[in-house]
Scaffold this motif. Structure first.
Motif, PDB file in Angstrom:
ATOM      1  N   CYS A 206      39.682  22.535  54.230  1.00  0.00           N
ATOM      2  CA  CYS A 206      38.978  21.613  55.121  1.00  0.00           C
ATOM      3  C   CYS A 206      37.629  21.269  54.532  1.00  0.00           C
ATOM      4  N   GLY A 207      37.053  20.186  55.043  1.00  0.00           N
ATOM      5  CA  GLY A 207      35.778  19.697  54.514  1.00  0.00           C
ATOM      6  C   GLY A 207      34.620  19.932  55.454  1.00  0.00           C
ATOM      7  N   GLU A 208      33.735  18.992  55.471  1.00  0.00           N
ATOM      8  CA  GLU A 208      32.445  19.092  56.151  1.00  0.00           C
ATOM      9  C   GLU A 208      32.549  19.356  57.657  1.00  0.00           C
ATOM     10  N   TYR A 209      31.665  20.224  58.123  1.00  0.00           N
ATOM     11  CA  TYR A 209      31.599  20.582  59.548  1.00  0.00           C
ATOM     12  C   TYR A 209      30.649  19.664  60.305  1.00  0.00           C
ATOM     13  N   SER A 210      30.970  19.404  61.556  1.00  0.00           N
ATOM     14  CA  SER A 210      30.013  18.835  62.502  1.00  0.00           C
ATOM     15  C   SER A 210      30.360  19.386  63.876  1.00  0.00           C
ATOM     16  N   GLY A 211      29.429  19.364  64.820  1.00  0.00           N
ATOM     17  CA  GLY A 211      29.760  19.849  66.159  1.00  0.00           C
ATOM     18  C   GLY A 211      28.650  20.624  66.818  1.00  0.00           C
ATOM     19  N   THR A 212      29.003  21.334  67.895  1.00  0.00           N
ATOM     20  CA  THR A 212      28.014  22.043  68.711  1.00  0.00           C
ATOM     21  C   THR A 212      28.265  23.556  68.768  1.00  0.00           C
ATOM     22  N   ALA A 213      29.408  23.993  68.207  1.00  0.00           N
ATOM     23  CA  ALA A 213      29.781  25.407  68.313  1.00  0.00           C
ATOM     24  C   ALA A 213      29.349  26.215  67.090  1.00  0.00           C
ATOM     25  N   GLY A 214      28.867  25.542  66.070  1.00  0.00           N
ATOM     26  CA  GLY A 214      28.522  26.215  64.827  1.00  0.00           C
ATOM     27  C   GLY A 214      29.725  26.315  63.913  1.00  0.00           C
ATOM     28  N   ASP A 215      29.451  26.555  62.625  1.00  0.00           N
ATOM     29  CA  ASP A 215      30.531  26.563  61.634  1.00  0.00           C
ATOM     30  C   ASP A 215      31.035  27.976  61.377  1.00  0.00           C
ATOM     31  N   SER A 216      31.991  28.403  62.181  1.00  0.00           N
ATOM     32  CA  SER A 216      32.543  29.752  62.003  1.00  0.00           C
ATOM     33  C   SER A 216      33.814  29.756  61.158  1.00  0.00           C
TER      34      SER A 216
END
Ligand SMILES: [Ca+2]
Length: 314
Positions: A206-216
Motif C-alpha cells: 500500500c501507499g501513502e496514508y491519510s486520515g484521522t486515526a493515525g498510520d498504524s
C-alpha cells in the motif's frame, strides 16, 4: 248434482287447506334448519379464515423484518457481471447491501457488501461489529473467506483469494473506518492497496496514508517502529502458516490472521474484547495510533474503491 259437486269441492278444498299449510310449514322448517346449519358452517369457516389471515400476516411481518434486519442481499440477476462495487454504483444501484461480484481473473462469483455511503462504490472486505464471528482461524479459512454474508452489519472476511483478484484489477484505495465504545469515529486511508497472489502468500502493499486515526498499518507514526510495525511487503500469516518476522508465531500469540511483521501496531482481525482489556498479548482489535494496544475497538470496516472512481451522478 250441485250438492255432490259442493261436497266434492269442499272436500278437495279441505284437503288442500289442510295439506298445503302443513307442507309449506314443514318445508319452511326444514329449510330453516338447513340454512341455520349452513350459517353455522359459514361462521366456522369465517373464523378459520380469520385465524389463517392473522397467521399469514404474522408470517409476512416476520419475513419483512427478516429482509430488513437480516438479509440484505440485492439480486441484480445475470444480465451483467460487476468487477467491484464501484461498477455497481455507477450502473445506478445506490443502495448499500450484498451484491454478487466477479473480478476479472476470479474463477467464480462471490458475495461482498457494497458500501454506497462515503461517496459510494466501496467494496467491503472485512467487517467487525459485535464479536459474533470467530476470527482466530486457519490459513484455508482466511484464504476462502468466512463469516456472515447476509446481515448488513455481519462480521466477515472476504477471503484472501477474492481480495487478491479484487485489488489486482487496478489501482485501489483502501479505507478503514473505525469506531470506539465512546461513540467516536476515525478513519485511515491508503493509496495503491494491493494483495498479491497465493504464491506470494497474499503479500500486502500500500501507499501513502491519510486520515484521522493515525498510520498504524505501515508504522508511519514514528520512524523507529517501522522495522517491526510496517506491514508493507509482509505476507499473510495464520497460526498454521507463520510468515512473520518474529522468532515466535504472531498469528498464534495474537489469535488472528493478518500481515504480521514483528508483530504489529494494528491487528483488525483480533479478539472482540469491547474496549479496554488485559491479556497475555495485544490480541484485541488494535489500532495503536488511536487507542493503543490495550483497547479493542467497537467496529471496523475495511473497504476498497478504484483510485480514479468518479461517482456517476444520475
Ligand atoms: Ca515467526
Amino acid at each position: 248434482f250441485p250438492q255432490v259437486f259442493t261436497r266434492v269441492l269442499s272436500s278437495v278444498v279441505n284437503s288442500l287447506t289442510l295439506r298445503y299449510p302443513t307442507v309449506t310449514l314443514q318445508s319452511c322448517f326444514q329449510e330453516q334448519l338447513r340454512l341455520k346449519a349452513q350459517v353455522r358452517l359459514l361462521e366456522y369457516r369465517v373464523k378459520q379464515q380469520q385465524v389463517k389471515i392473522v397467521q399469514l400476516l404474522q408470517e409476512k411481518e416476520i419475513q419483512y423484518s427478516d429482509q430488513e434486519d437480516e438479509n440484505s442481499f440485492i439480486d441484480l440477476g445475470e444480465k451483467r457481471q460487476y468487477a467491484d462495487c464501484a461498477e455497481i454504483y455507477n450502473d445506478g444501484y445506490k443502495r448499500s447491501g450484498f451484491y454478487k461480484l466477479k473480478s476479472f481473473q476470479s474463477p467464480s462469483e462471490f458475495l461482498a457488501y457494497c458500501d454506497m455511503s462515503d461517496g459510494g462504490g466501496w467494496t467491503v472486505f472485512q467487517r467487525r461489529s459485535d464479536g459474533s464471528q470467530k476470527f482466530d482461524r486457519v490459513w484455508t479459512d482466511y484464504e476462502q473467506g468466512f463469516g456472515n454474508f447476509a446481515s448488513a452489519d455481519g462480521e466477515y472476511w472476504l477471503g484472501n483469494k477474492n481480495l487478491h483478484y479484487l485489488t489486482n484489477q487496478g489501482n485501489y484505495t483502501l479505507r478503514i473506518d473505525l469506531s470506539d465504545f465512546e461513540g467516536e469515529r476515525r478513519f485511515a486511508q491508503y493509496k495503491s492497496f494491493r494483495v498479491a497472489d497465493e504464491e506470494s502468500s497474499y503479500q500486502l502493499s500500500c501507499g501513502e496514508y491519510s486520515g484521522t486515526a493515525g498510520d498504524s498499518l505501515t508504522g508511519g507514526f514514528h520512524p523507529e517502529v517501522k522495522w517491526w510495525a510496517d506491514l508493507r511487503g509482509m505476507k499473510f500469516s495464520t497460526r498454521d502458516r507463520d510468515n512473520d518476522n518474529y522468532e515466535g508465531n504472531c498469528a498464534e500469540e495474537d489469535t488472528s490472521g493478518w500481515w504480521f511483521n514483528r508483530c504489529h501496531s494494528s491487528n483488525l482481525n483480533g479478539v472482540y474484547y469491547k474496549g479496554p482489556y488485559t491479556a497475555k498479548t495485544d490480541n484485541g482489535i488494535v489500532w495503536y495510533t488511536w487507542h493503543g494496544w490495550w483497547y479493542s475497538l467497537k467496529s471496523v470496516v475495511m473497504k476498497v474503491r478504484p483510485a480514479d472512481f468518479e461517482p456517476n451522478v444520475v
